[in-house]
Scaffold this motif. Structure first.
Motif, PDB file in Angstrom:
ATOM      1  N   GLN A 400     -35.663 -35.254 -54.388  1.00 17.15           N
ATOM      2  CA  GLN A 400     -36.692 -35.930 -53.614  1.00 17.15           C
ATOM      3  C   GLN A 400     -37.230 -34.967 -52.557  1.00 17.15           C
ATOM      4  O   GLN A 400     -36.657 -33.902 -52.331  1.00 17.15           O
ATOM      5  CB  GLN A 400     -36.133 -37.196 -52.941  1.00 17.15           C
ATOM      6  N   ARG A 401     -38.321 -35.372 -51.919  1.00 14.84           N
ATOM      7  CA  ARG A 401     -38.895 -34.547 -50.859  1.00 14.84           C
ATOM      8  C   ARG A 401     -38.888 -35.339 -49.561  1.00 14.84           C
ATOM      9  O   ARG A 401     -39.519 -36.385 -49.453  1.00 14.84           O
ATOM     10  CB  ARG A 401     -40.329 -34.119 -51.205  1.00 14.84           C
ATOM     11  N   ALA A 402     -38.149 -34.811 -48.565  1.00 16.62           N
ATOM     12  CA  ALA A 402     -38.049 -35.485 -47.276  1.00 16.62           C
ATOM     13  C   ALA A 402     -39.396 -35.406 -46.570  1.00 16.62           C
ATOM     14  O   ALA A 402     -39.913 -34.321 -46.330  1.00 16.62           O
ATOM     15  CB  ALA A 402     -36.967 -34.820 -46.415  1.00 16.62           C
ATOM     16  N   GLY A 403     -39.962 -36.577 -46.231  1.00 18.88           N
ATOM     17  CA  GLY A 403     -41.269 -36.583 -45.583  1.00 18.88           C
ATOM     18  C   GLY A 403     -42.321 -35.914 -46.426  1.00 18.88           C
ATOM     19  O   GLY A 403     -43.294 -35.370 -45.903  1.00 18.88           O
ATOM     20  N   ASP A 404     -42.123 -35.923 -47.766  1.00 21.15           N
ATOM     21  CA  ASP A 404     -43.052 -35.287 -48.693  1.00 21.15           C
ATOM     22  C   ASP A 404     -43.171 -33.789 -48.452  1.00 21.15           C
ATOM     23  O   ASP A 404     -44.179 -33.172 -48.779  1.00 21.15           O
ATOM     24  CB  ASP A 404     -44.447 -35.930 -48.606  1.00 21.15           C
ATOM     25  N   VAL A 405     -42.159 -33.176 -47.844  1.00 17.48           N
ATOM     26  CA  VAL A 405     -42.245 -31.738 -47.569  1.00 17.48           C
ATOM     27  C   VAL A 405     -41.022 -31.009 -48.107  1.00 17.48           C
ATOM     28  O   VAL A 405     -41.103 -30.225 -49.036  1.00 17.48           O
ATOM     29  CB  VAL A 405     -42.399 -31.469 -46.052  1.00 17.48           C
ATOM     30  N   ILE A 406     -39.848 -31.258 -47.527  1.00 15.67           N
ATOM     31  CA  ILE A 406     -38.667 -30.464 -47.840  1.00 15.67           C
ATOM     32  C   ILE A 406     -37.906 -31.088 -49.012  1.00 15.67           C
ATOM     33  O   ILE A 406     -37.426 -32.220 -48.909  1.00 15.67           O
ATOM     34  CB  ILE A 406     -37.744 -30.369 -46.619  1.00 15.67           C
ATOM     35  N   PRO A 407     -37.757 -30.383 -50.136  1.00 12.60           N
ATOM     36  CA  PRO A 407     -36.999 -30.946 -51.257  1.00 12.60           C
ATOM     37  C   PRO A 407     -35.500 -30.983 -50.954  1.00 12.60           C
ATOM     38  O   PRO A 407     -34.963 -30.072 -50.325  1.00 12.60           O
ATOM     39  CB  PRO A 407     -37.300 -29.966 -52.412  1.00 12.60           C
ATOM     40  N   TYR A 408     -34.826 -32.022 -51.406  1.00 10.46           N
ATOM     41  CA  TYR A 408     -33.388 -32.115 -51.245  1.00 10.46           C
ATOM     42  C   TYR A 408     -32.790 -32.846 -52.451  1.00 10.46           C
ATOM     43  O   TYR A 408     -33.481 -33.591 -53.147  1.00 10.46           O
ATOM     44  CB  TYR A 408     -33.019 -32.840 -49.950  1.00 10.46           C
ATOM     45  N   VAL A 409     -31.507 -32.599 -52.708  1.00 13.18           N
ATOM     46  CA  VAL A 409     -30.805 -33.258 -53.810  1.00 13.18           C
ATOM     47  C   VAL A 409     -30.360 -34.629 -53.330  1.00 13.18           C
ATOM     48  O   VAL A 409     -29.550 -34.751 -52.402  1.00 13.18           O
ATOM     49  CB  VAL A 409     -29.603 -32.425 -54.266  1.00 13.18           C
ATOM     50  N   GLU A 410     -30.883 -35.657 -53.983  1.00 15.10           N
ATOM     51  CA  GLU A 410     -30.560 -37.024 -53.578  1.00 15.10           C
ATOM     52  C   GLU A 410     -29.244 -37.492 -54.183  1.00 15.10           C
ATOM     53  O   GLU A 410     -28.403 -38.070 -53.494  1.00 15.10           O
ATOM     54  CB  GLU A 410     -31.687 -37.971 -53.993  1.00 15.10           C
ATOM     55  N   GLU A 411     -29.044 -37.223 -55.487  1.00 14.95           N
ATOM     56  CA  GLU A 411     -27.829 -37.710 -56.147  1.00 14.95           C
ATOM     57  C   GLU A 411     -27.609 -36.971 -57.454  1.00 14.95           C
ATOM     58  O   GLU A 411     -28.519 -36.340 -58.004  1.00 14.95           O
ATOM     59  CB  GLU A 411     -27.953 -39.210 -56.439  1.00 14.95           C
ATOM     60  N   VAL A 412     -26.385 -37.040 -57.944  1.00 13.48           N
ATOM     61  CA  VAL A 412     -26.049 -36.500 -59.258  1.00 13.48           C
ATOM     62  C   VAL A 412     -26.328 -37.582 -60.292  1.00 13.48           C
ATOM     63  O   VAL A 412     -25.803 -38.688 -60.200  1.00 13.48           O
ATOM     64  CB  VAL A 412     -24.578 -36.061 -59.317  1.00 13.48           C
ATOM     65  N   VAL A 413     -27.156 -37.247 -61.269  1.00 17.01           N
ATOM     66  CA  VAL A 413     -27.501 -38.190 -62.331  1.00 17.01           C
ATOM     67  C   VAL A 413     -26.545 -38.045 -63.506  1.00 17.01           C
ATOM     68  O   VAL A 413     -26.139 -39.032 -64.130  1.00 17.01           O
ATOM     69  CB  VAL A 413     -28.957 -37.972 -62.798  1.00 17.01           C
ATOM     70  N   GLU A 414     -26.186 -36.792 -63.799  1.00 13.08           N
ATOM     71  CA  GLU A 414     -25.268 -36.544 -64.922  1.00 13.08           C
ATOM     72  C   GLU A 414     -24.299 -35.445 -64.512  1.00 13.08           C
ATOM     73  O   GLU A 414     -24.717 -34.327 -64.189  1.00 13.08           O
ATOM     74  CB  GLU A 414     -26.062 -36.125 -66.163  1.00 13.08           C
ATOM     75  N   LYS A 415     -23.025 -35.752 -64.484  1.00 13.15           N
ATOM     76  CA  LYS A 415     -22.004 -34.805 -64.039  1.00 13.15           C
ATOM     77  C   LYS A 415     -21.554 -33.940 -65.209  1.00 13.15           C
ATOM     78  O   LYS A 415     -20.927 -34.419 -66.152  1.00 13.15           O
ATOM     79  CB  LYS A 415     -20.806 -35.570 -63.461  1.00 13.15           C
ATOM     80  N   ASP A 416     -21.912 -32.653 -65.159  1.00 16.08           N
ATOM     81  CA  ASP A 416     -21.572 -31.735 -66.249  1.00 16.08           C
ATOM     82  C   ASP A 416     -20.678 -30.594 -65.773  1.00 16.08           C
ATOM     83  O   ASP A 416     -20.580 -29.558 -66.431  1.00 16.08           O
ATOM     84  CB  ASP A 416     -22.850 -31.153 -66.859  1.00 16.08           C
ATOM     85  N   SER A 417     -20.058 -30.765 -64.600  1.00 16.27           N
ATOM     86  CA  SER A 417     -19.207 -29.706 -64.050  1.00 16.27           C
ATOM     87  C   SER A 417     -17.906 -30.319 -63.538  1.00 16.27           C
ATOM     88  O   SER A 417     -17.762 -31.533 -63.445  1.00 16.27           O
ATOM     89  CB  SER A 417     -19.926 -28.992 -62.903  1.00 16.27           C
ATOM     90  N   GLU A 418     -17.006 -29.431 -63.176  1.00 15.79           N
ATOM     91  CA  GLU A 418     -15.749 -29.867 -62.580  1.00 15.79           C
ATOM     92  C   GLU A 418     -15.835 -29.708 -61.064  1.00 15.79           C
ATOM     93  O   GLU A 418     -16.158 -28.641 -60.563  1.00 15.79           O
ATOM     94  CB  GLU A 418     -14.578 -29.018 -63.116  1.00 15.79           C
ATOM     95  N   GLY A 419     -15.531 -30.782 -60.333  1.00 15.71           N
ATOM     96  CA  GLY A 419     -15.482 -30.672 -58.878  1.00 15.71           C
ATOM     97  C   GLY A 419     -16.836 -30.437 -58.245  1.00 15.71           C
ATOM     98  O   GLY A 419     -17.886 -30.650 -58.856  1.00 15.71           O
TER      99      GLY A 419
END
Length: 694
Positions: A400-419
């Motif tokens: 997502q983009r905070a205030g339509d400016v700074i992109p950030y990771v909101e959530e993991v949709v698919e977990k394909d890694s360990e930890g």
């Protein structure tokens, strides 16, 4: 295909199991050197073809490097350089500008759509006009299209697409790309103009962006932007350092033309021109549609970006009959992919070091569309948030983009890694230890860390610092990379000859910057305190500290020995007071400040209220004023109720222009219809309000 089929001499000693130890250059005759040079060139061209085109190298990278180094050594020692030599790939001297060159044939765009019915309509029109046809289906590369012209097998020029009729001659840059042959192989036409797509491989793009972030530079938005920005560099050596590749996909003109497009593509590898493996010939438009759908599913597994597929009529006579419009060839159609939207995998994580040493992990993403903007990186904020969201490389995430400016990771949709991702123990820039402070992490290198140094100099020169116009991010990076700035104090030791020796610096820009620096040797205390970049001490807090302590010496002594006393100042609480104390307690910071003070004398604060005559007005200053510093002028208007800011906006009432002004602020004033006044007009304006500058 054997080496003999490519007209390469099998007796060449540098083809198979070549030696990597050579007799000393001084023991060679010129005749022997010429023979060895020709053999090395021939062998290296074949090794390049094997590597880039056939993907089947016959020597190890280390062996190739030894042969290449030997060729360069001989060319330099005996003056045997040649435009076709593989050594031209290492770059050369910078150029002043690109020459505009007409294309051999127009490089038109392709009609395109993401709707399947538009594809079927294209097919209906083609069959209606020329009858039954076969189609060649290819990926639609998302790079930079260019024309490559070969005469008698030698690369004559490489030109960007430009407006489709003419483009920039970037031949010297193109020669640095490994998959651009300087000399064609096999039975090539005497004249050949081909169209190719220059691109940056996805893994190389992510690695390059990671390096840029860790150096404190702005990363590229996507591989296409990185490619476009690279191919038009004025310095070929910069291009040589960046990982570009080329796919060739069409003949623009040739002295001998094939009957069909598929035959042309089959000949390309014989000539040393690299083509994609993902080419299919079909006789039904539904098969072309199916090809596009399969490529859409495969796009994430490819090593390069594509944004659709291209469907081309195969028969050259049919192509000619279909003709072209003013904008595009009528024999081809691009079936576009939908943009990736919000959900994308994390390819890597880079560590960004801020001005204060704060460590910010940045997720490097497969480029994704977020609200109409292509995003290739997103903040992960801090280690605590990473652990909370359980984010790691390989996971598919929603951006997502905070205030339509700074992109950030909101959530993991698919977990394909360990930890989850763990920060490194040491700074990737200076190798100093990284330490945790609550949810945050910091590099302990201080101003000894290049990333913090660059950002500290940028901030020192910024609007919130001493407002040294002409010293922005790009110029600071250039001066640091050139070894001219190893500390903030080095700003005051810059010399005109050092600046004018750098690319992009002329006499005027050098003299303007030196004048700006000279004018900043006696800054107001508030400006100096803000410029130091002490955590949480911006212009407002710096002004309050200047009012309270009057001199830098009094402020520093209190910060070092009685930090609790700082808490009595407006805007300074317990946390800010502790940050100020820790700043001066750092040996690296204290030494850096001492070095600056050898060149700078912060002026005692005399900012007292003189009235409200200028209340509601906003001033911006540029250039040097006579009889007072720019900072003194700012303090004067502020003392009488006005605001003094560092940049022009629609809220600015006056831009005051002195000697050697910056052009940016003048342009901004004109764009925002802000009145521009010189120093005499400024003094008259104040005099009308009963304010005397003397």
């Amino acid at each position: 295909m054997s080496l003999a089929d490519e007209n390469v001499d099998e007796e060449n000693p540098y083809l198979r199991d070549p030696p990597t130890e050579f007799e000393p250059v001084e023991e060679l005759s010129e005749e022997a050197a010429r023979e060895q040079v020709e053999q090395l060139r021939e062998a290296i061209r074949e090794h390049d073809r094997r590597y880039y085109v056939e993907n089947d190298p016959i020597v190890a990278d280390r062996t190739y490097d030894a042969l290449f180094a030997r060729l360069q050594e001989l060319e330099d020692a005996f003056g045997l350089t040649h435009p076709d030599s593989p050594t031209r790939s290492v770059g050369g001297e910078p150029i002043d500008a690109f020459e505009t060159v007409d294309h051999v044939e127009p490089m038109l765009s392709i009609d395109q759509s993401g709707e399947v019915e538009d594809v079927r309509e294209f097919d209906s029109r083609v069959r209606r006009e020329v009858g039954e046809v076969d189609y060649v289906c290819e990926p639609k590369f998302d790079g930079v299209s260019m024309e490559f012209v070969y005469e008698d097998g030698s690369l004559e020029r490489a030109v960007t697409r430009g407006d489709g009729r003419a483009g920039d001659d970037v031949t010297r840059n193109a020669r640095t790309i490994g998959s651009v042959p300087q000399k064609l192989h096999g039975d090539y036409p005497e004249f050949l103009a081909v169209r190719g797509e220059v691109y940056m491989p996805k893994d190389a793009f992510q690695a390059h962006n990671r390096e840029r972030i860790e150096r404190g530079e702005e990363p590229f938005a996507n591989p296409r932007n990185a490619t476009a920005g690279t191919i038009r560099q004025l310095d070929p050596s910069v291009v040589a350092e960046r990982p570009l590749e080329v796919f060739y996909f069409d003949v623009l003109e040739a002295s001998e033309l094939e009957d069909s497009h598929r035959e042309e593509l089959e000949r390309f590898p014989d000539w040393g021109l690299r083509v994609t493996d993902h080419i299919e010939v079909v006789d039904d438009i539904e098969d072309a549609i199916d090809y596009r759908d399969r490529m859409l599913e495969a796009r994430d597994d490819l090593g390069y970006e594509i944004d659709g597929t291209v469907i081309k009529v195969d028969d050259r006579d049919a192509r000619e009959e279909l003709g072209r419009t003013a904008r595009h060839d009528r024999y081809a159609f691009a079936y576009k992919f939908p943009a990736r939207a919000e959900v994308t995998p994390i390819v890597d994580v880079a560590v960004q070091i801020g001005r204060t040493g704060r460590v910010t992990p940045v997720a490097l993403l497969e480029p994704v569309d977020v609200g109409g903007v292509t995003v290739s990186r997103a903040s992960l904020h801090n280690p605590e948030e990473i652990a909370e969201k359980n984010v790691n490389v390989g996971d598919t995430v929603r951006v997502q983009r905070a205030g339509d400016v700074i992109p950030y990771v909101e959530e993991v949709v698919e977990k394909d890694s360990e930890g989850h991702y763990e920060l490194p123990d040491h700074c990737p820039v200076c190798d100093s230890a990284i330490e945790r402070d609550g949810p945050m992490a910091f590099c302990t290198g201080g101003l000894a860390c290049d990333a913090q140094l660059r950002r500290s100099i940028e901030y020192y020169a910024s609007d919130d610092g001493l407002d040294l116009e002409g010293l922005g991010e790009k110029s600071v990076r250039q001066l640091v990379d050139a070894g001219l700035l190893e500390s903030v104090a080095d700003l005051y030791e810059l010399e005109r000859e050092e600046l004018t020796a750098l690319e992009g610096w002329g006499e005027t820009s050098a003299e303007n910057l030196l004048a700006e620096i000279e004018d900043a040797r006696e800054p107001p205390l508030s400006d100096f305190l803000s410029a130091l970049g002490i955590p949480h001490v911006g212009p407002t807090t710096a002004r309050e500290l200047a009012r309270e302590f009057g001199t830098f010496e009094a402020f520093r002594e209190t910060a070092e020995t009685e930090p609790d006393s700082l808490e009595g100042v407006d805007d300074v609480g317990e946390t800010v007071a502790e940050q100020i104390h820790e700043f001066f307690a750092s040996e690296a910071n204290a030494a850096a400040v001492d070095d600056v003070l050898e060149h700078v004398s912060p002026q005692e604060s005399e900012l007292e209220s003189g009235g409200d005559e200028l209340e509601g007005l906003t001033f911006v200053f540029t250039g040097s004023l006579e009889g007072l510093t720019r900072s003194e002028a700012q303090e004067t208007v502020e003392a009488h109720g006005a605001n003094a800011t560092g940049s022009v906006s629609g809220n600015t009432d006056y831009l005051v222009v002195g000697e050697n002004p910056g052009q940016t602020k003048r342009d901004d004033a004109e764009d925002n219809d802000v009145p521009i006044v010189d120093e005499d007009e400024f003094r008259e304006l104040l005099a009308e309000e009963g304010i005397d500058l003397e």
